[in-house]
Write an enzyme that holds these catalytic residues in place. Structure first.
Site, PDB file in Angstrom:
ATOM      1  N   ASP A  52      -9.419  48.832  25.146  1.00  0.00           N
ATOM      2  CA  ASP A  52      -9.778  49.111  23.749  1.00  0.00           C
ATOM      3  C   ASP A  52     -11.265  48.831  23.576  1.00  0.00           C
ATOM      4  O   ASP A  52     -11.751  47.767  23.961  1.00  0.00           O
ATOM      5  CB  ASP A  52      -8.969  48.222  22.804  1.00  0.00           C
ATOM      6  CG  ASP A  52      -9.234  48.607  21.357  1.00  0.00           C
ATOM      7  OD1 ASP A  52      -9.029  49.777  21.016  1.00  0.00           O
ATOM      8  OD2 ASP A  52      -9.680  47.743  20.571  1.00  0.00           O
ATOM      9  N   ASP A  75     -40.414  13.502  10.421  1.00  0.00           N
ATOM     10  CA  ASP A  75     -39.120  13.179  11.008  1.00  0.00           C
ATOM     11  C   ASP A  75     -38.056  13.578   9.991  1.00  0.00           C
ATOM     12  O   ASP A  75     -38.059  13.065   8.871  1.00  0.00           O
ATOM     13  CB  ASP A  75     -39.089  11.669  11.293  1.00  0.00           C
ATOM     14  CG  ASP A  75     -37.787  11.234  11.931  1.00  0.00           C
ATOM     15  OD1 ASP A  75     -36.744  11.868  11.668  1.00  0.00           O
ATOM     16  OD2 ASP A  75     -37.815  10.245  12.692  1.00  0.00           O
ATOM     17  N   PHE A  76     -37.176  14.503  10.364  1.00  0.00           N
ATOM     18  CA  PHE A  76     -36.242  14.995   9.345  1.00  0.00           C
ATOM     19  C   PHE A  76     -35.173  13.980   8.945  1.00  0.00           C
ATOM     20  O   PHE A  76     -34.436  14.200   7.998  1.00  0.00           O
ATOM     21  CB  PHE A  76     -35.651  16.373   9.691  1.00  0.00           C
ATOM     22  CG  PHE A  76     -35.038  16.568  11.059  1.00  0.00           C
ATOM     23  CD1 PHE A  76     -34.180  15.649  11.626  1.00  0.00           C
ATOM     24  CD2 PHE A  76     -35.315  17.752  11.768  1.00  0.00           C
ATOM     25  CE1 PHE A  76     -33.603  15.868  12.868  1.00  0.00           C
ATOM     26  CE2 PHE A  76     -34.751  17.977  13.024  1.00  0.00           C
ATOM     27  CZ  PHE A  76     -33.888  17.024  13.577  1.00  0.00           C
ATOM     28  N   ARG A  83     -30.468  25.442  16.681  1.00  0.00           N
ATOM     29  CA  ARG A  83     -30.152  24.600  17.831  1.00  0.00           C
ATOM     30  C   ARG A  83     -30.556  23.137  17.555  1.00  0.00           C
ATOM     31  O   ARG A  83     -31.192  22.476  18.361  1.00  0.00           O
ATOM     32  CB  ARG A  83     -30.804  25.162  19.099  1.00  0.00           C
ATOM     33  CG  ARG A  83     -30.269  26.556  19.377  1.00  0.00           C
ATOM     34  CD  ARG A  83     -30.631  27.116  20.711  1.00  0.00           C
ATOM     35  NE  ARG A  83     -32.043  27.318  20.854  1.00  0.00           N
ATOM     36  CZ  ARG A  83     -32.744  26.897  21.890  1.00  0.00           C
ATOM     37  NH1 ARG A  83     -32.155  26.238  22.851  1.00  0.00           N
ATOM     38  NH2 ARG A  83     -34.033  27.143  21.957  1.00  0.00           N
TER      39      ARG A  83
HETATM   40  C1  LIG Z   1     -33.194  21.747  20.896  1.00  0.00           C
HETATM   41  S1  LIG Z   1     -34.753  21.824  20.169  1.00  0.00           S
HETATM   42  C2  LIG Z   1     -34.585  23.308  19.201  1.00  0.00           C
HETATM   43  C3  LIG Z   1     -35.900  23.931  18.934  1.00  0.00           C
HETATM   44  C4  LIG Z   1     -35.856  25.215  18.088  1.00  0.00           C
HETATM   45  N1  LIG Z   1     -35.334  24.999  16.766  1.00  0.00           N
HETATM   46  C5  LIG Z   1     -35.101  26.308  18.801  1.00  0.00           C
HETATM   47  O1  LIG Z   1     -34.119  26.833  18.285  1.00  0.00           O
HETATM   48  O2  LIG Z   1     -35.547  26.664  19.904  1.00  0.00           O
HETATM   49  C6  LIG Z   1     -34.695  20.531  18.962  1.00  0.00           C
HETATM   50  C7  LIG Z   1     -35.950  20.385  18.152  1.00  0.00           C
HETATM   51  O3  LIG Z   1     -35.704  19.411  17.134  1.00  0.00           O
HETATM   52  C8  LIG Z   1     -36.854  18.567  17.040  1.00  0.00           C
HETATM   53  N2  LIG Z   1     -36.474  17.251  16.493  1.00  0.00           N
HETATM   54  C9  LIG Z   1     -35.674  16.351  17.081  1.00  0.00           C
HETATM   55  N3  LIG Z   1     -35.572  15.255  16.289  1.00  0.00           N
HETATM   56  C10 LIG Z   1     -36.320  15.488  15.207  1.00  0.00           C
HETATM   57  C11 LIG Z   1     -36.591  14.748  14.039  1.00  0.00           C
HETATM   58  N4  LIG Z   1     -36.081  13.546  13.864  1.00  0.00           N
HETATM   59  N5  LIG Z   1     -37.387  15.300  13.100  1.00  0.00           N
HETATM   60  C12 LIG Z   1     -37.934  16.534  13.276  1.00  0.00           C
HETATM   61  N6  LIG Z   1     -37.690  17.302  14.367  1.00  0.00           N
HETATM   62  C13 LIG Z   1     -36.904  16.773  15.321  1.00  0.00           C
HETATM   63  C14 LIG Z   1     -37.311  18.474  18.477  1.00  0.00           C
HETATM   64  O4  LIG Z   1     -38.641  18.025  18.568  1.00  0.00           O
HETATM   65  C15 LIG Z   1     -37.115  19.891  18.963  1.00  0.00           C
HETATM   66  O5  LIG Z   1     -38.231  20.686  18.707  1.00  0.00           O
END
Ligand SMILES: C[S@@+](CC[C@H](N)C(=O)[O-])C[C@H]1O[C@@H](n2cnc3c(N)ncnc32)[C@H](O)[C@@H]1O
Length: 610
Positions: A88, A498-499, A514
C-alpha cells in the site's frame, strides 16, 4: 547480485501479488519474479487516526490486503499459495495522509497542498508465507516500509489544472504519477524512486534474501517449475466469498509475526542465524570503519581526485597499503566507495555527506560520535544498571550543569560539540522551519538555539519574523564562525543566558529544538513553566524532537538516540502523548504534530488562557 539468487529460489514457489496495480506488476515482473495476480477485496477504510505513524497505517493496509487474498485462495481450493505479497502506497504531508483522489476537486486540493513542498511517500509491504497443515492455513507475516522524499516545484494553477484534466491523478496516491506526466512536477527525489512508483523493489529483495537465503538447504529449488505463468490474473475467486468464512476462519488461520520469540519456525532452529542478526553483531565494526575513513580524510581526498588506487591513497593518508586496502574495501562494501579496476571513488552518498567541507557534511558529527559517543557507549552497561548517566566521568556532577560540565569542559570539546550540532541542524532546519505556516508570528525566540542554524532558516522562510537565539554565554562567544553573511541574516540576533535562571526574551513564538530530550521530567517541567510564564495567551511553542510512537516500538533511530541520552545525559526521547502531557501541565495545547521526513518531528502548541 542479491536479487538473482532470491528470485531463483522462488521459482518453485507459488507467489501471488495481492494488488491490481499495473505499476507494481511491471516492477516485479521486470525483476524476473514469476507470480500470479489476485487483487484484494479488502476495503481500504482503516481509521488513520488510530495509527501512531503514517507508515504503520500503510503496513496494516498492505497486511489486510494480503491476508484477504491468502484466506480466499485457501478457502477456494484448500491450496494456499506459498507467498502472498501485499503493498500500500501513501503520500504524507505534515502528518496528513493523502491517498487516491476521489474527484478532480480532491485531486486539486491534494496537488495544491504538495505544490512547492517536500513530502514523504511511504509504501508498506507485507509478505505472507503460507503453509497448510491438516487443511489449516498457517501464515508467517513479515512486514516493512520504505520512505522516499519527493519535492514538487512551485507550479502555477494553470499547470496543476492541465495535469488534473489529463486524467492521470485519479488512481494515484497523492494525485500524481511520477513515472508519467507527473514526473514533470517533481524537482527532486531522495530515496528509492520505485517506491514512489508503487513498490520498493530494492528493500523487497533484501527482505526476501533475509527470509529465504539464510534458511537451510531444504529450501533449495529443484529444477525449474514452468507451470506458473510469469504474470497471470485470478479473478474468479468470488464464489469463495461468503462461503465458509466467519467463525471457522479465526481458528483455521494463524497469522504470526516473524521476529517474535515464540514464532521462530521450527525449521529455522539449528540453522544459521539470519542476516540481520549477523549484521548487528558486526554493526560496531562498520561504524568504526566509517569513523576511521572519515577521520583519515579518505572521502576528502577522493572528492578532489578520483579514482585512486589503494597504494596511492595509502601514501596520501600516510598509512600502510595493506591496512588501507582493507579499510577501502569495507567502505566499498558499505556503499560509501565505488571500486573499479581504475581504483576507488566516492559514491554519491559519500560525496554529499562525508567530505569535511561539503554543504551537508556530517563530518563533524561523525568525529563527535567517534571521539565521545563511542566512548560513552562502552559504559552502556553501567548506565543501564544505574538507570542514569551517573557513571564514569559524571561523578560529582549535577544535572543542572550538564552542558557546562560535560560538553563544554574544554574549548576543543565545546567546538566539536557545536560543529556536530551545526552539521545536524543544517540537515533538518528547513523542514522544521516550514513544517507549519508560521507567517503570523513577528517575533520568535529559539531557546538553546546554539549556532543559529534554525533561526536563520526561520528568518529566510518568514520575511516578517525577527528571531532571537538564546543560549549559554560560553556557546555564544564561539558562534560567529558559523554565521552566514550579515546581509543575508539581518533579523537574527543572539542573547546569552541560562534558560533555567535568566529571564527569557519576549516573543510570540518560542522554540525548543532538540532541547527537552536532554532533560529528565523535573527539569523539562521547570523549563516549560518558565516559558509558560513568558508566553502570552495565543502565543505558541514549537517543539522539534524525534517523536517516538506510544508503544516505543517503531522509531529505531529515536530509540537508539534515547539510549544515547541515557549514557550521555539525564534525558530521554518521548512519545507524542508524553510531550502532550508535559505541555498541558503548563497551559500549552497541541494544535498540530508533523513528521518532517528528517530525524526530527515538529509539535506546535498554543498557550491557552490561564
Ligand atoms: C542538543 S543542543 C540543540 C541545539 C539546537 N537547538 C539544535 O536543534 O540543533 C542543546 C542546546 O541547548 C543549549 N543549552 C543547554 N543548557 C542550556 C541552558 N541552561 N540555557 C540555555 N541554553 C542551554 C546548549 O548550549 C545547546 O546549544
Amino acid at each position: 547480485m542479491v536479487l538473482y539468487p532470491v528470485i531463483r529460489r522462488l521459482r518453485n514457489k507459488r507467489v501471488v501479488l495481492a494488488s491490481a496495480s499495473p505499476r507494481r506488476q511491471e516492477i516485479l515482473s521486470t525483476a524476473g519474479l514469476r507470480f500470479e495476480v489476485v487483487p484484494s477485496r479488502f476495503k481500504e477504510k482503516l481509521n488513520k487516526a488510530s495509527f501512531p505513524t503514517p507508515y504503520a497505517y500503510a503496513i496494516e493496509t498492505a497486511k489486510q490486503k494480503a491476508l484477504d487474498v491468502a484466506r480466499r485462495m485457501h478457502q477456494k481450493d484448500l491450496r494456499a499459495p506459498d507467498i502472498v505479497i501485499g503493498a500500500d502506497t501513501i503520500v504524507t504531508l505534515q502528518g496528513l495522509i493523502l491517498e487516491k483522489p476521489v474527484d478532480k476537486q480532491d485531486a486539486y486540493s491534494m496537488l495544491s497542498r504538495l505544490n512547492g513542498k517536500e513530502h514523504s511517500v511511504f509504501t508498506g509491504v507485507t509478505i505472507i508465507q503460507c503453509s497448510c497443515r491438516d487443511s489449516r492455513l498457517d501464515m508467517e507475516i513479515s512486514e516493512f516500509h520504505e520512505e522516499t522524499l519527493v519535492k514538487f516545484s512551485q507550479l502555477s494553477e494553470e499547470l496543476l489544472w492541465d495535469y488534473i484534466h489529463s486524467g492521470e491523478p485519479m488512481d494515484k496516491a497523492g494525485g500524481y504519477g511520477i513515472q508519467a506526466l507527473g514526473g514533470m512536477l517533481v524537482e527532486y527525489v531522495h530515496g528509492d524512486f520505485l517506491n514512489v512508483v508503487g513498490f520498493p523493489l530494492n528493500h523487497f529483495c533484501k527482505k526476501l534474501a533475509e527470509l529465504y537465503l539464510t534458511r537451510p538447504n531444504e529450501d533449495l529449488p529443484p529444477a525449474e517449475h514452468d507451470s506458473i505463468p510469469a504474470v497471470d490474473t485470478f479473478e474468479n475467486l468470488s464464489d469463495a466469498e461468503g462461503r465458509g468464512q466467519g467463525g471457522a476462519q479465526g481458528q483455521a488461520d494463524r497469522p504470526r509475526a516473524l521476529g517474535r520469540k515464540n514464532s521462530v519456525p521450527s525449521r529455522m532452529v539449528d540453522s544459521l542465524p539470519p542476516t540481520p542478526l549477523l549484521e548487528l553483531l558486526d554493526g560496531f565494526k562498520a561504524s568504526k570503519a566509517l569513523f576511521t575513513a572519515c577521520k583519515m580524510k579518505v572521502f576528502d581526498l577522493l572528492q578532489d581526485e578520483a579514482p585512486l588506487g589503494a597504494a596511492e591513497i595509502a601514501q596520501r593518508i600516510e598509512a600502510s597499503e595493506g591496512g588501507t586496502g582493507r579499510l577501502l574495501d569495507v567502505c566499498a562494501a558499505l556503499g560509501l566507495l565505488e571500486k573499479t579496476d581504475r581504483g576507488y571513488s566516492n559514491t554519491e552518498l559519500a560525496s554529499l555527506y562525508l567530505p569535511s567541507g561539503g554543504k551537508y557534511s556530517l563530518h563533524p558529527l561523525i568525529v563527535y560520535q567517534d571521539e565521545h559517543t563511542w566512548d560513552f557507549f562502552t559504559d552502556l552497561e553501567s548506565a543501564v544498571r544505574e538507570g542514569t548517566s551517573r557513571h564514569r566521568g559524571a561523578q560529582g556532577r549535577t544535572v543542572d550543569s550538564l552542558f557546562q560540565d560535560r560538553f563544554y569542559q574544554s574549548q576543543d570539546r565545546k567546538l566539536q560539540f557545536l560543529r556536530a550540532m551545526h552539521s545536524l541542524s543544517k540537515l533538518t532546519a528547513r523542514q522544521v522551519a516550514t513544517a507549519f505556516d508560521l507567517s503570523r508570528f513577528t517575533s520568535a525566540c529559539d531557546l538553546g538555539g546554539c549556532t543559529g542554524t534554525l533561526a536563520h532558516e526561520l528568518a529566510r522562510a518568514y520575511p516578517g519574523l525577527k528571531v532571537t537565539v538564546f543560549d549559554l554565554p560560553e556557546v555564544l562567544e564561539d558562534v560567529s564562525g558559523f554565521q552566514p553573511d550579515r546581509a543575508r541574516a539581518p533579523r537574527v540576533s543572539f542573547v546569552p543566558g541560562d534558560f533555567f535562571q535568566d529571564s527569557l526574551p519576549e516573543a510570540d513564538l518560542y522554540i525548543l529544538s532538540r532541547i527537552l530530550r536532554d532533560w529528565p521530567d523535573d527539569k523539562a517541567h521547570a523549563l516549560l513553566s518558565r516559558i509558560s510564564g513568558s508566553c502570552k495567551p495565543g502565543g505558541c511553542l514549537l517543539v522539534a524532537e524525534t517523536v517516538l510512537d506510544e508503544q516505543k516500538r517503531a522509531a529505531r533511530p529515536g530509540l537508539l538516540q534515547s539510549l544515547d541520552l541515557l549514557v550521555q545525559s539525564w534525558g530521554r526521547e518521548r512519545s507524542l502523548g508524553e510531550y502532550g502531557r508535559l505541555l498541558q501541565a503548563h497551559g500549552f495545547e497541541i494544535v498540530g504534530a508533523a513528521r518532517t521526513g528528517t530525524i526530527v518531528d515538529v509539535i506546535l502548541a498554543t498557550r491557552t488562557t490561564p
